[in-house]
Design a protein around this motif. Structure first.
Motif, PDB file in Angstrom:
ATOM      1  N   UNK A 180      31.245 -24.998   6.884  1.00 25.19           N
ATOM      2  CA  UNK A 180      30.866 -23.746   5.967  1.00 25.19           C
ATOM      3  C   UNK A 180      30.770 -22.467   6.760  1.00 25.19           C
ATOM      4  N   UNK A 181      30.366 -22.542   7.834  1.00 27.19           N
ATOM      5  CA  UNK A 181      30.318 -21.280   8.722  1.00 27.19           C
ATOM      6  C   UNK A 181      31.867 -20.780   9.087  1.00 27.19           C
ATOM      7  N   UNK A 182      32.738 -21.809   9.487  1.00 30.24           N
ATOM      8  CA  UNK A 182      34.048 -21.661   9.699  1.00 30.24           C
ATOM      9  C   UNK A 182      34.746 -20.777   8.341  1.00 30.24           C
ATOM     10  N   UNK A 183      34.499 -21.545   7.517  1.00 31.81           N
ATOM     11  CA  UNK A 183      35.207 -21.110   6.095  1.00 31.81           C
ATOM     12  C   UNK A 183      34.827 -19.680   5.645  1.00 31.81           C
ATOM     13  N   UNK A 184      33.485 -19.297   6.060  1.00 31.31           N
ATOM     14  CA  UNK A 184      33.003 -17.880   5.780  1.00 31.31           C
ATOM     15  C   UNK A 184      33.529 -16.999   6.500  1.00 31.31           C
ATOM     16  N   UNK A 185      33.718 -17.254   7.783  1.00 33.37           N
ATOM     17  CA  UNK A 185      34.397 -16.202   8.984  1.00 33.37           C
ATOM     18  C   UNK A 185      35.835 -16.113   8.547  1.00 33.37           C
ATOM     19  N   UNK A 186      36.487 -17.286   8.312  1.00 36.71           N
ATOM     20  CA  UNK A 186      38.066 -17.127   7.953  1.00 36.71           C
ATOM     21  C   UNK A 186      38.244 -16.369   6.712  1.00 36.71           C
ATOM     22  N   UNK A 187      37.397 -16.733   5.677  1.00 41.30           N
ATOM     23  CA  UNK A 187      37.669 -15.865   4.660  1.00 41.30           C
ATOM     24  C   UNK A 187      37.433 -14.397   4.773  1.00 41.30           C
ATOM     25  N   UNK A 188      36.280 -13.878   5.549  1.00 41.80           N
ATOM     26  CA  UNK A 188      36.194 -12.458   5.810  1.00 41.80           C
ATOM     27  C   UNK A 188      37.285 -11.747   6.483  1.00 41.80           C
ATOM     28  N   UNK A 189      38.013 -12.569   7.491  1.00 38.93           N
ATOM     29  CA  UNK A 189      39.227 -11.966   8.484  1.00 38.93           C
ATOM     30  C   UNK A 189      40.217 -12.130   7.540  1.00 38.93           C
ATOM     31  N   UNK A 190      40.446 -13.177   6.467  1.00 41.93           N
ATOM     32  CA  UNK A 190      41.510 -12.870   5.893  1.00 41.93           C
ATOM     33  C   UNK A 190      41.639 -11.828   4.919  1.00 41.93           C
ATOM     34  N   UNK A 194      42.989  -9.386   8.945  1.00 43.01           N
ATOM     35  CA  UNK A 194      42.888  -9.607  10.314  1.00 43.01           C
ATOM     36  C   UNK A 194      43.604 -10.858  10.723  1.00 43.01           C
ATOM     37  N   UNK A 195      43.445 -11.937   9.847  1.00 39.04           N
ATOM     38  CA  UNK A 195      43.806 -13.142  10.009  1.00 39.04           C
ATOM     39  C   UNK A 195      44.713 -13.659   8.909  1.00 39.04           C
ATOM     40  N   UNK A 196      45.570 -14.616   9.214  1.00 41.08           N
ATOM     41  CA  UNK A 196      46.835 -14.913   8.320  1.00 41.08           C
ATOM     42  C   UNK A 196      45.918 -15.636   7.318  1.00 41.08           C
ATOM     43  N   UNK A 197      46.694 -15.927   5.956  1.00 34.12           N
ATOM     44  CA  UNK A 197      46.288 -16.750   4.874  1.00 34.12           C
ATOM     45  C   UNK A 197      46.202 -18.157   5.361  1.00 34.12           C
ATOM     46  N   UNK A 198      47.005 -18.648   6.108  1.00 37.81           N
ATOM     47  CA  UNK A 198      47.085 -20.299   6.554  1.00 37.81           C
ATOM     48  C   UNK A 198      45.881 -20.442   7.107  1.00 37.81           C
ATOM     49  N   UNK A 199      45.163 -19.653   7.897  1.00 39.92           N
ATOM     50  CA  UNK A 199      43.882 -20.032   8.652  1.00 39.92           C
ATOM     51  C   UNK A 199      42.621 -20.108   7.716  1.00 39.92           C
ATOM     52  N   UNK A 200      42.861 -19.338   6.526  1.00 45.76           N
ATOM     53  CA  UNK A 200      41.982 -19.261   5.577  1.00 45.76           C
ATOM     54  C   UNK A 200      41.949 -20.500   4.715  1.00 45.76           C
ATOM     55  N   UNK A 201      43.191 -20.978   4.406  1.00 48.79           N
ATOM     56  CA  UNK A 201      43.451 -22.154   3.494  1.00 48.79           C
ATOM     57  C   UNK A 201      42.859 -23.341   4.433  1.00 48.79           C
ATOM     58  N   UNK A 202      43.144 -23.303   5.822  1.00 49.26           N
ATOM     59  CA  UNK A 202      42.676 -24.491   6.367  1.00 49.26           C
ATOM     60  C   UNK A 202      41.467 -24.534   6.553  1.00 49.26           C
ATOM     61  N   UNK A 203      40.518 -23.610   6.784  1.00 49.77           N
ATOM     62  CA  UNK A 203      39.235 -23.505   6.610  1.00 49.77           C
ATOM     63  C   UNK A 203      38.477 -23.970   5.493  1.00 49.77           C
ATOM     64  N   UNK A 204      39.280 -23.767   4.297  1.00 45.63           N
ATOM     65  CA  UNK A 204      38.572 -24.147   3.143  1.00 45.63           C
ATOM     66  C   UNK A 204      38.873 -25.856   3.170  1.00 45.63           C
ATOM     67  N   UNK A 205      40.098 -26.250   3.449  1.00 45.00           N
ATOM     68  CA  UNK A 205      40.327 -27.502   3.346  1.00 45.00           C
ATOM     69  C   UNK A 205      39.107 -28.339   4.122  1.00 45.00           C
ATOM     70  N   UNK A 206      39.145 -27.831   5.328  1.00 50.98           N
ATOM     71  CA  UNK A 206      38.230 -28.650   6.195  1.00 50.98           C
ATOM     72  C   UNK A 206      36.689 -28.612   5.563  1.00 50.98           C
TER      73      UNK A 206
END
Length: 428
Positions: A180-190, A194-206
């Motif tokens: 949950x914490x990783x997803x929230x961080x990746x979502x904000x970066x996306x 700042x970060x790619x959409x691929x990192x955001x989707x991977x965090x959501x899947x996890x």
């Protein structure tokens, strides 16, 4: 020529025999003459009687004597019939024997069919409690025969299998928090580019996978009746076995320190507020028992009676007994109807108004007959009867007793005993 003494004796004997024979001939002649004379007199008398009218002939002394003899014989015969089955008793003897007198008359009789039965547990309210996890007994709180409420603690087990499942849940919960914490961080970066959409989707899947793992571990614990909150790391293996509903502990199969399997039947709890009265029905009686019919339950061990309705009739016959099973759900507020008790189930299948009925306890057997002791002047008379319908209390009399006749109801066996004594004395 001289005659010897021997010859003199022989001559005397011969002469004596001849004298006897002559006397016999004379007597016989007189007898024949007398017989002839009597026959003549009899013939004359007969002729004289024939000359009289019929009235004089029938009114003669001989006829009167004959009539008296006939009447005397008939009187003795009737007197013998009256004495047969008659018991003389005074009012004081009747009161001392505790005899109850009733009057035969019309009544309403419900026809019943009786079946042997047995009280059993209500299987719909009986639980075979199993731990569902293997373990070692650390404590037993419930005792045999104890009344328990829903949720009461029965026993405590230490289970390594339960410890593993709780550990699995704790690990899944930790992974879920991280996901949950990783997803929230990746979502904000996306969102901030700042970060790619691929990192955001991977965090959501996890995150989704962590949620599924947590739910799976929770469901495993729920299936065995425990929660994920163990109350600390030292209690991960603690399994508490609790009562599924209000009832009585009727069986107990575990002891302190005993290792039990996951499917071991350690307790049987039954709600005894209702029980089943099960009885068997022969094929010829199947049409007399239907669901919803009223029944009367009577115990053979104590004076217990109850009423109910048929709740189930089996549609199949047993392979060995060739009978069908039926049951009655019976209220048991005072737990008087205990499982294992033999009972008689009376099914009411007809009712009718009968002109003559008596109480069932008045019937007694006398040889191969059923008799009722009717009240007669000076005592009681055994009256053979034929019976019809019966509801257990009243019996229809189809022949042998009229309405309005008084009879002995209670303690009629006393009269039967007196009748047996009289018969024994007469035989001697």
């Amino acid at each position: 020529m001289a005659i010897t003494n021997k010859q003199k004796t022989s001559i005397a004997i011969i002469l004596a025999g001849g004298a006897i024979a002559a006397a016999g001939l004379i007597f016989a002649g007189r007898g024949s003459a007398d017989a002839t004379t009597e026959a003549g007199h009899a013939a004359g008398a007969h002729s004289e009687d024939a000359a009289h009218g019929d009235g004089e002939h029938h009114g003669g002394p001989a006829s009167a004597a004959h009539g008296d003899a006939a009447r005397h014989t008939d009187g003795e015969h009737h007197e013998t019939q009256e004495k047969e089955g008659h018991v003389e008793m005074t009012p004081a003897q009747v009161q001392a024997a505790g005899l109850t007198l009733r009057t035969a008359g019309p009544a309403h009789i419900e026809g019943t069919a009786s079946f042997p039965g047995e009280i059993r547990f209500n299987e719909d309210r009986t639980a075979h409690v199993v731990p569902r996890v293997a373990g070692v007994v650390q404590g037993v709180s419930a005792n045999l025969g104890q009344q328990v409420k829903k949720g009461d603690l029965l026993a405590v087990l230490a289970s390594t299998a339960l410890s593993d499942q709780r550990s699995e849940l704790l690990a899944a919960q930790k992974r879920l928090e991280l996901a949950e914490s990783t997803f929230q961080r990746e979502k904000k970066l996306w969102e901030d580019k700042i970060s790619a959409e691929q990192d955001y989707l991977a965090a959501r899947t996890a995150l989704q996978e962590a949620r599924i793992a947590t739910q799976n571990a929770t469901q495993k614990l729920t299936a065995i009746g425990v929660s994920g909150n163990a109350g600390g790391a030292k209690s991960l293996n603690r399994f508490e076995l609790r009562a599924p509903f209000d009832g009585t502990v009727v069986e107990k199969h575990l002891a302190l320190g005993e290792a039990v399997a996951a499917d071991a039947n350690v307790f049987v709890i039954s709600d005894l507020s209702t029980v089943w009265a099960e009885f068997v029905i022969a094929p010829k009686d199947l049409d007399r028992v239907r669901v919803g019919e009223k029944v009367k339950i009577a115990s053979t061990a104590f004076d217990g009676k109850a009423e109910g309705t048929v709740s189930y009739v089996g549609s199949l016959l047993g392979q060995q007994t060739r009978t069908a099973t039926a049951r009655v759900t019976l209220p048991n507020p005072k737990t008087a109807w205990r499982p294992g008790l033999f009972v008689t189930v009376g099914v009411t299948d007809s009712s009718a108004e009968v002109p003559v009925a008596i109480e069932a306890e008045a019937l007694q057997s006398n040889g191969d007959q059923q008799v009722v002791f009717a009240v007669v002047p000076g005592g009681f008379q055994a009256q053979p009867v034929k019976t019809g319908r019966s509801d257990g209390k009243l019996v229809e009399i189809t022949e042998g007793l009229k309405a309005g006749t008084q009879y002995v109801a209670g303690n009629s066996f006393v009269i039967k005993a007196e009748l047996g004594k009289a018969g024994a004395e007469h035989s001697h």
